[in-house]
Scaffold this motif. Structure first.
Motif, PDB file in Angstrom:
ATOM      1  N   ARG A  16      77.387  24.795  53.040  1.00  0.00           N
ATOM      2  CA  ARG A  16      78.308  25.330  52.087  1.00  0.00           C
ATOM      3  C   ARG A  16      79.342  24.834  50.732  1.00  0.00           C
ATOM      4  O   ARG A  16      80.495  24.086  51.157  1.00  0.00           O
ATOM      5  CB  ARG A  16      79.404  26.163  53.072  1.00  0.00           C
ATOM      6  N   SER A  23      82.870  30.932  48.055  1.00  0.00           N
ATOM      7  CA  SER A  23      81.867  30.214  48.148  1.00  0.00           C
ATOM      8  C   SER A  23      79.819  30.324  48.038  1.00  0.00           C
ATOM      9  O   SER A  23      79.132  31.598  47.804  1.00  0.00           O
ATOM     10  CB  SER A  23      82.042  29.490  49.279  1.00  0.00           C
ATOM     11  N   LEU A  25      75.719  28.694  49.062  1.00  0.00           N
ATOM     12  CA  LEU A  25      75.119  27.678  50.263  1.00  0.00           C
ATOM     13  C   LEU A  25      74.143  26.335  49.004  1.00  0.00           C
ATOM     14  O   LEU A  25      73.312  27.061  48.061  1.00  0.00           O
ATOM     15  CB  LEU A  25      73.957  28.271  50.999  1.00  0.00           C
ATOM     16  N   GLU A  90      79.194  22.707  57.085  1.00  0.00           N
ATOM     17  CA  GLU A  90      80.448  24.513  56.651  1.00  0.00           C
ATOM     18  C   GLU A  90      81.536  23.481  56.958  1.00  0.00           C
ATOM     19  O   GLU A  90      81.303  22.491  57.097  1.00  0.00           O
ATOM     20  CB  GLU A  90      80.642  25.724  57.206  1.00  0.00           C
ATOM     21  N   ASP A  94      87.821  27.653  57.238  1.00  0.00           N
ATOM     22  CA  ASP A  94      87.262  29.007  56.489  1.00  0.00           C
ATOM     23  C   ASP A  94      88.342  28.814  55.887  1.00  0.00           C
ATOM     24  O   ASP A  94      89.176  28.625  55.087  1.00  0.00           O
ATOM     25  CB  ASP A  94      86.189  29.910  56.509  1.00  0.00           C
ATOM     26  N   THR A  97      90.232  25.313  54.223  1.00  0.00           N
ATOM     27  CA  THR A  97      89.139  25.303  52.664  1.00  0.00           C
ATOM     28  C   THR A  97      90.236  24.887  51.820  1.00  0.00           C
ATOM     29  O   THR A  97      90.803  25.510  51.564  1.00  0.00           O
ATOM     30  CB  THR A  97      87.771  25.688  52.600  1.00  0.00           C
ATOM     31  N   LEU A 101      83.654  20.612  51.553  1.00  0.00           N
ATOM     32  CA  LEU A 101      83.725  20.396  52.782  1.00  0.00           C
ATOM     33  C   LEU A 101      85.516  19.654  52.637  1.00  0.00           C
ATOM     34  O   LEU A 101      86.017  19.194  53.904  1.00  0.00           O
ATOM     35  CB  LEU A 101      83.043  19.843  53.329  1.00  0.00           C
TER      36      LEU A 101
END
Length: 127
Positions: A16, A23, A25, A90, A94, A97, A101
């Motif tokens: 992620r 965000s 992937l 990930e 969250d 963040t 990472l």
């Protein structure tokens, strides 16, 4: 006689990327050897595939928790967790963040007397 290349297998690593607001992937194909850590995989991606990826690490022996990430939904220390096939990596949380990472450090890492090494240039972080 077997060569190093024959002992390596390639895995798909999905990471992620982005920040709290947005965000996405990104998939990477990474050669790994038996016993390679998740941190080793991240370092390989940074060194060989994507110099812009952001992650953090410090002690590299499982003490400081600055390398916390979620691997396939489970919060782990990247330095002591062995890489596995088809990983989704990930940020560990969250809401913490900052970029990719890189996260706000957990309390254990903030209190430790370690220097945290962040991979990814400051120029990339300012974007």
């Amino acid at each position: 006689m077997t060569t190093v290349r024959e002992k390596q297998q390639t895995i798909t690593v999905r990471i992620r990327r982005g920040d709290r607001e947005k965000s996405h992937l990104v998939d990477y194909e990474v050669p790994i050897e038996k016993g390679q850590s998740v941190l080793g995989v991240l370092q390989y991606i940074y060194d060989h595939l994507d110099h812009g990826i952001g992650f953090s690490a410090s002690c590299r022996i499982g003490l400081c928790a600055s390398c916390l990430v979620r691997v396939n939904g489970k919060v782990v220390r990247a330095c002591t967790t062995m890489a596995e096939k088809d990983m989704l990596i990930e940020p560990y949380k969250d809401s913490a963040t900052i970029r990719d990472l890189i996260t706000e450090l957990p309390p254990l890492a903030r209190e430790a007397k370690w220097t945290v090494h962040i991979q990814g240039s400051m120029q990339d972080m300012e974007r």
